[in-house]
Scaffold this active site. Structure first.
Site, PDB file in Angstrom:
ATOM      1  N   THR A   1       0.842  -1.191   0.000  1.00  0.00           N
ATOM      2  CA  THR A   1       0.000   0.000   0.000  1.00  0.00           C
ATOM      3  C   THR A   1       0.872   1.233   0.000  1.00  0.00           C
ATOM      4  O   THR A   1       2.058   1.158  -0.328  1.00  0.00           O
ATOM      5  CB  THR A   1      -1.014  -0.037   1.165  1.00  0.00           C
ATOM      6  OG1 THR A   1      -1.976   0.995   0.989  1.00  0.00           O
ATOM      7  CG2 THR A   1      -0.349   0.123   2.520  1.00  0.00           C
ATOM      8  N   ASN A   2       0.307   2.385   0.330  1.00  0.00           N
ATOM      9  CA  ASN A   2       1.065   3.647   0.313  1.00  0.00           C
ATOM     10  C   ASN A   2       0.698   4.474   1.531  1.00  0.00           C
ATOM     11  O   ASN A   2      -0.084   4.050   2.368  1.00  0.00           O
ATOM     12  CB  ASN A   2       0.792   4.395  -1.002  1.00  0.00           C
ATOM     13  CG  ASN A   2      -0.685   4.688  -1.178  1.00  0.00           C
ATOM     14  OD1 ASN A   2      -1.287   5.411  -0.392  1.00  0.00           O
ATOM     15  ND2 ASN A   2      -1.294   4.085  -2.198  1.00  0.00           N
ATOM     16  N   ASP A   3       1.246   5.678   1.619  1.00  0.00           N
ATOM     17  CA  ASP A   3       1.117   6.507   2.820  1.00  0.00           C
ATOM     18  C   ASP A   3      -0.189   7.280   2.945  1.00  0.00           C
ATOM     19  O   ASP A   3      -0.356   8.040   3.897  1.00  0.00           O
ATOM     20  CB  ASP A   3       2.257   7.538   2.857  1.00  0.00           C
ATOM     21  CG  ASP A   3       3.535   6.934   3.407  1.00  0.00           C
ATOM     22  OD1 ASP A   3       3.447   6.096   4.323  1.00  0.00           O
ATOM     23  OD2 ASP A   3       4.617   7.303   2.915  1.00  0.00           O
TER      24      ASP A   3
END
Ligand code: CTP
Ligand code: CA
Length: 227
Positions: free
Chosen positions: A33-35
């Protein structure tokens, strides 16, 4: 002019907002995933609701509580998000893609937990490009519908933003510089440059995501009036 807070500029309009970072599963216990915190998308959903719209918030997992009065559609992967958006877009007046969509997904998802074995001292992940949801939407978009994207850039904000706006057939792009530590992904504040198809740009001051969202919704309402 600026819509006053609480003015029903989107009354009778149906708006889809996407939020959060999509999750691409490797196995039952792991994902990429990402931030993204989802804060910007939730703020847009709230502002659109305040402006009187019927709002559908299609959201990847976040730690946030959805605004009252908004229909929530939970999703995980980019494929889920694509399906959810494409199914609902034909009945919507507008789409705001604030989700931080994964660009690549594992080519395969393991049914069982990936195990360490004496043989695998390294694990090579093979990823493939995800569908570009806004490009898919551009293919089915009617002239009366408005689409707005966000762009996360670390360099050449305006040039990259203008290319994205054109390639995704957007009516507006909110570009932000994610290399800055004081704004963007996880914070409560943001600063965006609104880029329009005619090439005009307008940088907001650094402000709370709620204020940026209200500015975006004000522009959305103006775009719908012009359609
Ligand atoms: N987006 C999308 N589908 C994807 C990737 C992004 O619809 N598969 C949307 C995002 O929600 C955002 C806009 O496209 O509104 C721009 O996303 P961004 O990540 O900045 O651009 P990309 O087109 O993915 O290009 P890159 O990451 O390489 O800069
Ligand atoms: Ca991307």
């Amino acid at each position: 002019g600026l819509a006053l807070f609480g003015e029903q500029t989107l009354a009778g309009k149906s708006v889809i907002v996407t939020a959060g970072g999509t999750r691409e599963r490797l196995d039952p216990v792991r994902f990429l995933t990402n931030d993204s915190s989802g804060k910007m998308g939730y703020a847009v959903a709230n502002a659109a609701r305040q402006a009187g719209a019927t709002v559908t918030l299609i959201t990847a997992p976040t730690n946030l509580t959805a605004p009252a009065g908004v229909t929530v559609v939970p999703i995980q992967s980019t494929t889920d998000l694509s399906n959810a958006v494409l199914e609902r877009f034909p009945k919507a007046d507008a789409l705001v893609m604030a989700a931080a969509v994964a660009d690549f997904q594992p080519e395969t998802t393991a049914d069982q937990k990936i195990k360490k074995t004496p043989a695998n001292d390294e694990l090579i992940l093979k990823l493939k490009k995800t569908p570009d949801i806004l490009k898919q939407v551009a293919g089915i978009k009617r002239p009366d519908q408005v689409t707005i994207g966000f762009a996360a850039e670390t360099q050449n904000l305006l040039a990259n933003g203008q290319k994205k706006l054109a390639s995704k057939s957007l009516d507006l792009l909110a570009a932000n510089d994610v290399s800055r530590k004081d704004i963007g992904f996880n914070g409560d504040d943001n600063q965006v440059t609104f880029i329009s198809p005619d090439g005009s740009t307008d940088q907001t001051p650094k402000a709370s995501k709620a204020i940026i969202a209200t500015a975006l919704v004000d522009r959305l309402a103006q775009l719908l009036v012009k359609k």
